[in-house]
Scaffold this motif. Structure first.
Motif, PDB file in Angstrom:
ATOM      1  N   PRO A 107       0.809  -1.222   0.000  1.00 58.40           N
ATOM      2  CA  PRO A 107       0.000   0.000   0.000  1.00 58.40           C
ATOM      3  C   PRO A 107       0.846   1.278   0.000  1.00 58.40           C
ATOM      4  CG  PRO A 107      -0.973  -1.608   1.470  1.00 58.40           C
ATOM      5  CD  PRO A 107       0.359  -2.167   1.044  1.00 58.40           C
ATOM      6  N   VAL A 108       1.998   1.250   0.653  1.00 53.87           N
ATOM      7  CA  VAL A 108       2.886   2.419   0.639  1.00 53.87           C
ATOM      8  C   VAL A 108       3.360   2.697  -0.787  1.00 53.87           C
ATOM      9  CG1 VAL A 108       5.104   3.336   1.436  1.00 53.87           C
ATOM     10  CG2 VAL A 108       3.610   2.101   3.028  1.00 53.87           C
ATOM     11  N   HIS A 109       3.719   1.653  -1.498  1.00 45.59           N
ATOM     12  CA  HIS A 109       4.119   1.799  -2.899  1.00 45.59           C
ATOM     13  C   HIS A 109       2.994   2.408  -3.718  1.00 45.59           C
ATOM     14  CE1 HIS A 109       5.106  -0.334  -6.944  1.00 45.59           C
ATOM     15  NE2 HIS A 109       5.670   0.850  -6.915  1.00 45.59           N
ATOM     16  N   GLU A 110       1.791   1.910  -3.534  1.00 44.86           N
ATOM     17  CA  GLU A 110       0.655   2.423  -4.294  1.00 44.86           C
ATOM     18  C   GLU A 110       0.416   3.901  -4.002  1.00 44.86           C
ATOM     19  OE1 GLU A 110      -2.507  -0.155  -3.193  1.00 44.86           O
ATOM     20  OE2 GLU A 110      -1.647  -1.919  -4.202  1.00 44.86           O
ATOM     21  N   GLU A 111       0.597   4.290  -2.749  1.00 43.93           N
ATOM     22  CA  GLU A 111       0.398   5.702  -2.405  1.00 43.93           C
ATOM     23  C   GLU A 111       1.504   6.565  -2.999  1.00 43.93           C
ATOM     24  OE1 GLU A 111      -0.659   8.483   1.483  1.00 43.93           O
ATOM     25  OE2 GLU A 111      -0.717   6.293   1.625  1.00 43.93           O
ATOM     26  N   LEU A 112       2.728   6.074  -2.984  1.00 44.25           N
ATOM     27  CA  LEU A 112       3.831   6.808  -3.612  1.00 44.25           C
ATOM     28  C   LEU A 112       3.568   7.010  -5.098  1.00 44.25           C
ATOM     29  CD1 LEU A 112       6.935   5.127  -1.924  1.00 44.25           C
ATOM     30  CD2 LEU A 112       6.272   7.530  -1.717  1.00 44.25           C
ATOM     31  N   VAL A 113       3.096   5.969  -5.769  1.00 41.62           N
ATOM     32  CA  VAL A 113       2.799   6.079  -7.197  1.00 41.62           C
ATOM     33  C   VAL A 113       1.722   7.134  -7.434  1.00 41.62           C
ATOM     34  CG1 VAL A 113       1.802   4.863  -9.176  1.00 41.62           C
ATOM     35  CG2 VAL A 113       3.550   3.740  -7.770  1.00 41.62           C
ATOM     36  N   SER A 114       0.719   7.161  -6.584  1.00 37.06           N
ATOM     37  CA  SER A 114      -0.358   8.135  -6.747  1.00 37.06           C
ATOM     38  C   SER A 114       0.127   9.564  -6.554  1.00 37.06           C
ATOM     39  CB  SER A 114      -1.501   7.831  -5.770  1.00 37.06           C
ATOM     40  OG  SER A 114      -1.150   8.182  -4.442  1.00 37.06           O
ATOM     41  N   LEU A 115       1.206   9.749  -5.778  1.00 40.55           N
ATOM     42  CA  LEU A 115       1.750  11.076  -5.521  1.00 40.55           C
ATOM     43  C   LEU A 115       2.814  11.498  -6.541  1.00 40.55           C
ATOM     44  CD1 LEU A 115       2.109  10.873  -1.633  1.00 40.55           C
ATOM     45  CD2 LEU A 115       0.456  12.233  -2.922  1.00 40.55           C
ATOM     46  N   ALA A 116       3.246  10.562  -7.372  1.00 42.13           N
ATOM     47  CA  ALA A 116       4.321  10.854  -8.324  1.00 42.13           C
ATOM     48  C   ALA A 116       4.008  12.041  -9.234  1.00 42.13           C
ATOM     49  CB  ALA A 116       4.645   9.609  -9.145  1.00 42.13           C
ATOM     50  N   PRO A 117       2.785  12.160  -9.798  1.00 41.31           N
ATOM     51  CA  PRO A 117       2.523  13.305 -10.673  1.00 41.31           C
ATOM     52  C   PRO A 117       2.752  14.651  -9.994  1.00 41.31           C
ATOM     53  CG  PRO A 117       0.824  11.652 -10.956  1.00 41.31           C
ATOM     54  CD  PRO A 117       1.639  11.219  -9.773  1.00 41.31           C
ATOM     55  N   ALA A 118       2.531  14.714  -8.680  1.00 36.72           N
ATOM     56  CA  ALA A 118       2.728  15.967  -7.951  1.00 36.72           C
ATOM     57  C   ALA A 118       4.191  16.223  -7.625  1.00 36.72           C
ATOM     58  CB  ALA A 118       1.895  15.950  -6.667  1.00 36.72           C
ATOM     59  N   CYS A 119       5.070  15.312  -8.039  1.00 33.18           N
ATOM     60  CA  CYS A 119       6.515  15.493  -7.862  1.00 33.18           C
ATOM     61  C   CYS A 119       7.192  15.979  -9.143  1.00 33.18           C
ATOM     62  CB  CYS A 119       7.166  14.182  -7.426  1.00 33.18           C
ATOM     63  SG  CYS A 119       6.610  13.569  -5.820  1.00 33.18           S
ATOM     64  N   LEU A 120       6.495  15.905 -10.266  1.00 34.73           N
ATOM     65  CA  LEU A 120       7.082  16.257 -11.555  1.00 34.73           C
ATOM     66  C   LEU A 120       7.170  17.770 -11.721  1.00 34.73           C
ATOM     67  CD1 LEU A 120       5.184  13.701 -13.810  1.00 34.73           C
ATOM     68  CD2 LEU A 120       7.578  13.580 -13.096  1.00 34.73           C
ATOM     69  N   THR A 121       8.315  18.243 -12.212  1.00 39.42           N
ATOM     70  CA  THR A 121       8.526  19.671 -12.422  1.00 39.42           C
ATOM     71  C   THR A 121       9.324  19.910 -13.695  1.00 39.42           C
ATOM     72  OG1 THR A 121      10.683  19.825 -11.294  1.00 39.42           O
ATOM     73  CG2 THR A 121       8.706  19.946  -9.908  1.00 39.42           C
ATOM     74  N   ARG A 122       9.327  21.145 -14.122  1.00 41.48           N
ATOM     75  CA  ARG A 122      10.180  21.528 -15.249  1.00 41.48           C
ATOM     76  C   ARG A 122      11.653  21.303 -14.909  1.00 41.48           C
ATOM     77  NH1 ARG A 122       8.684  27.569 -16.636  1.00 41.48           N
ATOM     78  NH2 ARG A 122      10.277  27.232 -18.232  1.00 41.48           N
ATOM     79  N   HIS A 234       5.298  13.830   3.507  1.00 40.37           N
ATOM     80  CA  HIS A 234       5.603  13.901   4.938  1.00 40.37           C
ATOM     81  C   HIS A 234       4.588  13.088   5.731  1.00 40.37           C
ATOM     82  CE1 HIS A 234       6.508  15.522   8.925  1.00 40.37           C
ATOM     83  NE2 HIS A 234       5.222  15.793   9.042  1.00 40.37           N
ATOM     84  N   ASP A 235       3.325  13.256   5.410  1.00 46.41           N
ATOM     85  CA  ASP A 235       2.264  12.523   6.111  1.00 46.41           C
ATOM     86  C   ASP A 235       2.405  11.027   5.907  1.00 46.41           C
ATOM     87  OD1 ASP A 235      -0.455  12.447   7.472  1.00 46.41           O
ATOM     88  OD2 ASP A 235      -0.923  11.490   5.565  1.00 46.41           O
ATOM     89  N   LEU A 236       2.766  10.622   4.706  1.00 49.07           N
ATOM     90  CA  LEU A 236       2.944   9.196   4.424  1.00 49.07           C
ATOM     91  C   LEU A 236       4.081   8.614   5.259  1.00 49.07           C
ATOM     92  CD1 LEU A 236       2.482   6.587   2.838  1.00 49.07           C
ATOM     93  CD2 LEU A 236       3.915   7.536   1.006  1.00 49.07           C
ATOM     94  N   VAL A 237       5.197   9.331   5.349  1.00 45.89           N
ATOM     95  CA  VAL A 237       6.332   8.845   6.136  1.00 45.89           C
ATOM     96  C   VAL A 237       5.935   8.703   7.603  1.00 45.89           C
ATOM     97  CG1 VAL A 237       8.654   9.388   6.961  1.00 45.89           C
ATOM     98  CG2 VAL A 237       8.071   9.768   4.562  1.00 45.89           C
ATOM     99  N   VAL A 238       5.256   9.711   8.150  1.00 42.19           N
ATOM    100  CA  VAL A 238       4.865   9.674   9.567  1.00 42.19           C
ATOM    101  C   VAL A 238       3.898   8.524   9.826  1.00 42.19           C
ATOM    102  CG1 VAL A 238       3.640  10.908  11.392  1.00 42.19           C
ATOM    103  CG2 VAL A 238       5.268  12.135   9.938  1.00 42.19           C
ATOM    104  N   ARG A 239       2.881   8.375   8.989  1.00 41.16           N
ATOM    105  CA  ARG A 239       1.902   7.291   9.173  1.00 41.16           C
ATOM    106  C   ARG A 239       2.570   5.925   9.086  1.00 41.16           C
ATOM    107  NH1 ARG A 239      -1.100   6.929   5.098  1.00 41.16           N
ATOM    108  NH2 ARG A 239      -0.680   8.840   3.902  1.00 41.16           N
ATOM    109  N   THR A 240       3.484   5.800   8.140  1.00 44.04           N
ATOM    110  CA  THR A 240       4.159   4.502   7.961  1.00 44.04           C
ATOM    111  C   THR A 240       5.047   4.183   9.145  1.00 44.04           C
ATOM    112  OG1 THR A 240       4.127   4.818   5.549  1.00 44.04           O
ATOM    113  CG2 THR A 240       5.631   3.159   6.423  1.00 44.04           C
ATOM    114  N   ARG A 241       5.797   5.183   9.628  1.00 45.97           N
ATOM    115  CA  ARG A 241       6.656   4.963  10.782  1.00 45.97           C
ATOM    116  C   ARG A 241       5.827   4.563  12.012  1.00 45.97           C
ATOM    117  NH1 ARG A 241      11.136   5.014   8.239  1.00 45.97           N
ATOM    118  NH2 ARG A 241      12.422   6.891   8.152  1.00 45.97           N
ATOM    119  N   LEU A 242       4.785   5.328  12.313  1.00 47.76           N
ATOM    120  CA  LEU A 242       4.021   5.086  13.530  1.00 47.76           C
ATOM    121  C   LEU A 242       3.200   3.801  13.436  1.00 47.76           C
ATOM    122  CD1 LEU A 242       2.781   8.694  14.374  1.00 47.76           C
ATOM    123  CD2 LEU A 242       4.773   7.454  15.256  1.00 47.76           C
ATOM    124  N   GLY A 243       2.829   3.454  12.217  1.00 45.56           N
ATOM    125  CA  GLY A 243       2.050   2.242  12.056  1.00 45.56           C
ATOM    126  C   GLY A 243       2.885   0.996  11.961  1.00 45.56           C
ATOM    127  N   GLY A 244       4.210   1.181  11.706  1.00 49.34           N
ATOM    128  CA  GLY A 244       5.060   0.030  11.483  1.00 49.34           C
ATOM    129  C   GLY A 244       5.695  -0.526  12.720  1.00 49.34           C
TER     130      GLY A 244
END
Length: 244
Positions: A107-122, A234-244
């Motif tokens: 699920p972490v991978h899937e969430e990272l993939v969903s956020l990838a478009p918001a990481c793309l820049t010129r 940031h939220d993904l990292v925190v949730r993953t750490r605290l949940g893991g």
């Protein structure tokens, strides 16, 4: 070259749980040769006690080995480090994240993939321009087909990204951006990993033309100047750490 079926077993053999592992390198770029190694890239998740304590876990795991005659090169980053790289116009990590050659997911991978478009820049154009310069200089020193193809691959990937906002790392899907002889180079690379490149009188002009086009496409691109995924990552990292 067919990927070995036992690659899926690699995930369970690592010192930390993997959020994902994908195949990168020549297999992702569309021109693996019979003797290509398998480049595995991904993300591991350090246990919280190895993040907040005095004994900090490995931010990057880098190891190589040979199994059944196949050389495997594995590099994984801790989730926080990987997310920081995603926000630094780093094309490598985006290509690894979005690779269709998935060995392990979560699920972490899937969430990272969903956020990838918001990481793309010129700014990702700078990554591909710099990588192309490095590979072109290497080709000038050794004359091998591999750095020549890498030069064309990164320029084509960069042009396509700036034009469409979509990351495509497979050169065989981007042939229209390059010179007509690219399919012949791809076929030759598949025969030998470190073979010499054929004599191509127009190669320097073709590289210069594609470089200029990438620079032009960067200026015209509708991609943003900065990523917008920072808070979500940031939220993904925190949730993953605290949940893991």
């Amino acid at each position: 070259m067919t990927l070995p079926g036992w690659l899926a077993e690699v995930a369970g053999e690592q010192p930390y749980p993997l959020a994902f592992a994908t195949v990168s390198g020549a297999h992702l770029y569309g021109f693996p040769s019979a003797d290509s190694d398998v480049d595995l890239r991904g993300v591991h998740v350090l246990p919280v006690e190895q993040v907040v304590g005095l004994r900090v876990g490995e931010q990057t795991v880098d190891r190589s080995w040979i199994r059944s005659g196949v050389e495997v090169d594995l590099v994984t980053h801790d989730l926080a480090k990987f997310c920081a790289l995603l926000l630094r116009r780093n094309g490598y990590v985006l290509e690894q994240l979005l690779s269709p050659l998935v060995v392990a997911s979560s699920p972490v991978h899937e969430e990272l993939v969903s956020l990838a478009p918001a990481c793309l820049t010129r700014g990702h154009a700078h990554h591909y321009l710099g990588f192309a310069r490095t590979q072109w200089r290497l080709f000038g020193r050794n004359g091998e087909i591999k750095p020549l193809l890498y030069t064309f691959r990164v320029l084509a990937t960069g042009i396509h990204l700036m034009r469409t906002g979509t990351l495509e790392a497979d050169l065989t899907r981007l042939l229209d951006y390059g010179p007509a002889y690219l399919p012949e180079l791809v076929a030759a690379k598949r025969e030998a990993e470190h073979g010499p490149a054929p004599a191509l009188a127009s190669a320097a002009d073709d590289v210069a033309r594609m470089t200029a086009r990438l620079e032009k496409e960067r200026e015209a691109s509708r991609l943003p100047e900065t990523p917008s995924a920072g808070e979500a990552l940031h939220d993904l990292v925190v949730r993953t750490r605290l949940g893991g």
